[in-house]
Design a protein around this motif. Structure first.
Motif, PDB file in Angstrom:
ATOM      1  N   LEU A  74      13.553 -10.137   1.827  1.00 21.61           N
ATOM      2  CA  LEU A  74      12.791  -9.166   2.597  1.00 21.61           C
ATOM      3  C   LEU A  74      12.979  -9.358   4.093  1.00 21.61           C
ATOM      4  O   LEU A  74      13.022 -10.482   4.595  1.00 21.61           O
ATOM      5  CB  LEU A  74      11.314  -9.262   2.229  1.00 21.61           C
ATOM      6  N   LEU A  75      13.075  -8.223   4.812  1.00 23.85           N
ATOM      7  CA  LEU A  75      13.202  -8.202   6.264  1.00 23.85           C
ATOM      8  C   LEU A  75      11.954  -7.635   6.925  1.00 23.85           C
ATOM      9  O   LEU A  75      11.596  -8.039   8.034  1.00 23.85           O
ATOM     10  CB  LEU A  75      14.419  -7.364   6.676  1.00 23.85           C
ATOM     11  N   GLU A  76      11.306  -6.687   6.258  1.00 20.29           N
ATOM     12  CA  GLU A  76      10.082  -6.079   6.756  1.00 20.29           C
ATOM     13  C   GLU A  76       9.169  -5.802   5.568  1.00 20.29           C
ATOM     14  O   GLU A  76       9.646  -5.469   4.472  1.00 20.29           O
ATOM     15  CB  GLU A  76      10.361  -4.758   7.485  1.00 20.29           C
ATOM     16  N   THR A  77       7.861  -5.925   5.773  1.00 20.54           N
ATOM     17  CA  THR A  77       6.902  -5.580   4.722  1.00 20.54           C
ATOM     18  C   THR A  77       5.674  -4.936   5.338  1.00 20.54           C
ATOM     19  O   THR A  77       5.301  -5.238   6.478  1.00 20.54           O
ATOM     20  CB  THR A  77       6.440  -6.821   3.922  1.00 20.54           C
ATOM     21  N   SER A  78       5.050  -4.057   4.572  1.00 21.03           N
ATOM     22  CA  SER A  78       3.778  -3.463   4.957  1.00 21.03           C
ATOM     23  C   SER A  78       2.954  -3.281   3.693  1.00 21.03           C
ATOM     24  O   SER A  78       3.209  -2.356   2.905  1.00 21.03           O
ATOM     25  CB  SER A  78       3.996  -2.119   5.650  1.00 21.03           C
ATOM     26  N   GLU A  79       2.027  -4.228   3.455  1.00 14.64           N
ATOM     27  CA  GLU A  79       1.175  -4.211   2.258  1.00 14.64           C
ATOM     28  C   GLU A  79       2.015  -4.117   0.983  1.00 14.64           C
ATOM     29  O   GLU A  79       1.660  -3.419   0.032  1.00 14.64           O
ATOM     30  CB  GLU A  79       0.174  -3.058   2.324  1.00 14.64           C
ATOM     31  N   ARG A 133       5.443  -0.640   1.509  1.00 16.76           N
ATOM     32  CA  ARG A 133       6.826  -0.305   1.816  1.00 16.76           C
ATOM     33  C   ARG A 133       7.466  -1.489   2.533  1.00 16.76           C
ATOM     34  O   ARG A 133       6.790  -2.446   2.903  1.00 16.76           O
ATOM     35  CB  ARG A 133       6.903   0.944   2.695  1.00 16.76           C
ATOM     36  N   GLY A 134       8.759  -1.413   2.747  1.00 15.05           N
ATOM     37  CA  GLY A 134       9.439  -2.513   3.424  1.00 15.05           C
ATOM     38  C   GLY A 134      10.927  -2.282   3.502  1.00 15.05           C
ATOM     39  O   GLY A 134      11.442  -1.179   3.262  1.00 15.05           O
ATOM     40  N   LYS A 135      11.616  -3.343   3.852  1.00 15.82           N
ATOM     41  CA  LYS A 135      13.068  -3.311   3.985  1.00 15.82           C
ATOM     42  C   LYS A 135      13.608  -4.673   3.563  1.00 15.82           C
ATOM     43  O   LYS A 135      12.997  -5.702   3.833  1.00 15.82           O
ATOM     44  CB  LYS A 135      13.455  -3.023   5.443  1.00 15.82           C
ATOM     45  N   ASP A 142      10.036   1.641  -0.996  1.00 11.07           N
ATOM     46  CA  ASP A 142       8.795   2.420  -1.034  1.00 11.07           C
ATOM     47  C   ASP A 142       8.074   2.159  -2.347  1.00 11.07           C
ATOM     48  O   ASP A 142       8.694   1.764  -3.349  1.00 11.07           O
ATOM     49  CB  ASP A 142       9.087   3.918  -0.909  1.00 11.07           C
ATOM     50  N   ALA A 143       6.770   2.410  -2.358  1.00  7.56           N
ATOM     51  CA  ALA A 143       5.979   2.235  -3.571  1.00  7.56           C
ATOM     52  C   ALA A 143       6.513   3.131  -4.681  1.00  7.56           C
ATOM     53  O   ALA A 143       6.887   4.285  -4.449  1.00  7.56           O
ATOM     54  CB  ALA A 143       4.517   2.556  -3.288  1.00  7.56           C
TER      55      ALA A 143
END
Length: 289
Positions: A164-169, A215-217, A153-154
């Motif tokens: 990285l497995l997932e990203t959102s901005e 955010r991401g994973k 998270d930010a």
């Protein structure tokens, strides 16, 4: 985690060149479940804690004395003593000034290395949000093991090196590694080029950097001293870290040269004694060289 036996070694994959699926397969990890308790225990036994170990600090006295352990320095101190005995005050003062300045520079370098290591340890994240056995948990960051799934998270400090497995901005400030004040935008695609700096590995996050947006994973691919920041700490741990290759070669050359000169002085001293010259005169002649 049988396929991960070679992680944290020179044979580790270049993680940015692997797909997310390949990174997960390497650690035998299900992205929807995370590691099992058995895998976590195996990882902890194999890789240890996710920390940068603290090297035993030397006190001020030991640091200063260590600056006088070099052979060249000991020879210079001996020359200063002899010059003082024979009344050559100018040479004595000059030699002592050189030795003193060398000791000050060496001690300052070691103090700076100690402060840098302390700063690196302070950058470590205190906690991490992970997915383990299908449950989201908040754990101490030093309990992470390779293969853990970390939720990002930010505002967080990245607790380990992640593929990285997932990203959102997702964006991160990596100035502590790259020196660049501009945040780096993250993505998931593989990068074919192998030899890249951390700032160019945009599908990864690195221990000690800060997530500034999104955010991401990610999956943990390196912990402790095997992280990018851990490698920097390892260099600071090395006894010769403060010396350049040229300085090391000059030190080795100086030692050989000193032994050669001492050998010549000894030969002159012995030769003079064999010729019947006074011992004191030959001693002064030899040391004056």
């Amino acid at each position: 985690m049988t396929t991960a036996n070679n992680n944290n070694s020179s044979s580790s994959p270049e993680w940015h060149t692997l797909t997310s699926e390949q990174a997960l397969a390497y650690w035998e990890c299900d992205p929807q479940q995370g590691l099992s308790d058995t895998q976590i225990e195996q990882g902890r036994e194999r890789y240890g804690r996710n920390t940068i170990p603290e090297k035993a600090k030397r006190g001020v006295g030991r640091i200063v004395l260590a600056q006088f352990s070099d052979l060249m320095i000991l020879i210079l101190l001996g020359a200063a003593v002899i010059s003082g005995i024979v009344g050559d005050v100018e040479d004595t003062v000059a030699i002592l000034v050189i030795v003193f300045l060398n000791a000050v520079i060496g001690a300052v370098q070691e103090f700076r290395a100690q402060r840098a290591l302390a700063a690196l340890r302070m950058m470590a994240a205190p906690e991490a949000k992970v997915l383990r056995d299908t449950q989201v948990r908040v754990i101490a960051a030093d309990e992470l093991v390779p293969g853990d799934i970390v939720l990002i998270d930010a505002g967080i400090v990245v607790p380990a090196d992640l593929r990285l497995l997932e990203t959102s901005e997702l964006q991160a400030d990596e100035a502590i590694l790259t020196g660049e004040s501009v945040t780096v935008e993250k993505q998931l695609e593989t990068i074919a080029e192998v030899s890249l700096s951390p700032g160019e590995k945009t599908n990864m996050l690195f221990k000690g950097t800060q997530v500034t947006r999104g955010r991401g994973k990610g999956i943990v691919v390196a912990t402790g001293l095997e992280t990018e920041i851990g490698r920097i700490a390892s260099l600071l741990h090395e006894e010769e870290a403060g010396k350049t290759p040229l300085q090391q070669r000059l030190a080795a050359f100086g030692s050989r040269l000193s032994l050669f000169v001492l050998g010549i002085c000894a030969l002159i001293f012995v030769a003079g004694l064999l010729r019947g010259e006074p011992m004191v005169l030959m001693f002064l002649t030899a040391v004056s060289l």
